[in-house]
Structure formats: structure tokens, C-alpha cells
Design an enzyme around this catalytic site. Sequence first.
Site, PDB file in Angstrom:
ATOM      1  N   GLY A 160      -4.826  -4.861  -6.804  1.00  0.00           N
ATOM      2  CA  GLY A 160      -5.835  -3.869  -6.436  1.00  0.00           C
ATOM      3  C   GLY A 160      -6.558  -4.219  -5.153  1.00  0.00           C
ATOM      4  O   GLY A 160      -6.905  -3.330  -4.367  1.00  0.00           O
ATOM      5  N   ASP A 161      -6.792  -5.491  -4.912  1.00  0.00           N
ATOM      6  CA  ASP A 161      -7.434  -5.930  -3.681  1.00  0.00           C
ATOM      7  C   ASP A 161      -6.589  -5.524  -2.471  1.00  0.00           C
ATOM      8  O   ASP A 161      -7.106  -4.987  -1.489  1.00  0.00           O
ATOM      9  CB  ASP A 161      -7.631  -7.447  -3.718  1.00  0.00           C
ATOM     10  CG  ASP A 161      -8.230  -7.987  -2.437  1.00  0.00           C
ATOM     11  OD1 ASP A 161      -9.354  -7.584  -2.088  1.00  0.00           O
ATOM     12  OD2 ASP A 161      -7.573  -8.821  -1.784  1.00  0.00           O
ATOM     13  N   ALA A 162      -5.290  -5.730  -2.564  1.00  0.00           N
ATOM     14  CA  ALA A 162      -4.389  -5.363  -1.464  1.00  0.00           C
ATOM     15  C   ALA A 162      -4.318  -3.845  -1.295  1.00  0.00           C
ATOM     16  O   ALA A 162      -4.349  -3.347  -0.161  1.00  0.00           O
ATOM     17  CB  ALA A 162      -2.996  -5.935  -1.722  1.00  0.00           C
TER      18      ALA A 162
END
Length: 127
Positions: A23-25
Site C-alpha cells: 500500500g505504501d508503494a
Amino acid sequence: MFNGEISASSLQQISPVSFAYIGDAVYELYIRTNFLLPSKKISDYHHKVVEKVRAESQASYLQNLYPLLTEIELNWVRRGRNSVNKSPRRLPLQTYQQATGLETLLGYLYICDRPRLEYLLSQIKIY
């Protein structure tokens, strides 16, 4: 690349932290893409992106998304929040947990429901 097909049993093997990693990416790529136009110097892009991917911004965006989330999505946010119990020194733990909850949700949706992911990202007011 992941083909978007995952069984329920495989889904249970993925930890909230792993979804947050994805999700961060996904979130950073979304933010970077939104700042492509009008064209600017790379350093200008970088400063805008860094501002929006900070945990404080992510926590704020999550608060705005809460009314739109389903029970399953809220559960992934909760699991993501609860998966961290230590934050970087500069951040309150609650802010870091909220940011991780958002990243977990985005990672989960990237794997399981791309149309829903795109809808929720479109609801984030980054400007």
C-alpha cells in the site's frame, strides 16, 4: 506482476504489515502520478510528493475516507493500525498507526479490488 486472483485462504496468509508494504508503494505512485502536470523540475515534484506521503497527511486522508469504507475495509484499517506499536521519534504513535492503517487498506485493495482502490484514491483531495 500480480494477476489479481487470490484465494481466501491465501489472503489470510498475508499479514497487515505486508499489505501496508504494498500500500505504501501504491499510494506513493498515485501521489507522484498526480503531480506530473503541469511539468516541473524533479526537485519541485519531490517536495510536493514528500509532503503528501508523510504519515501526518496519510492519517488525515484516512479520516476523510472513513465514512466511505465498508466493514471489511474498516477491519483491514484496524488490523493495519494494530500491527504497529512503535513509531518513529518524530511522530505520535496514533498518527503512525493511522498512516499504516491507510497503507494496509490500499495494499489490500490493490491485491483484491482494484476498481474500489481507484475509487477511494479518487476521493482523496490532495490539492
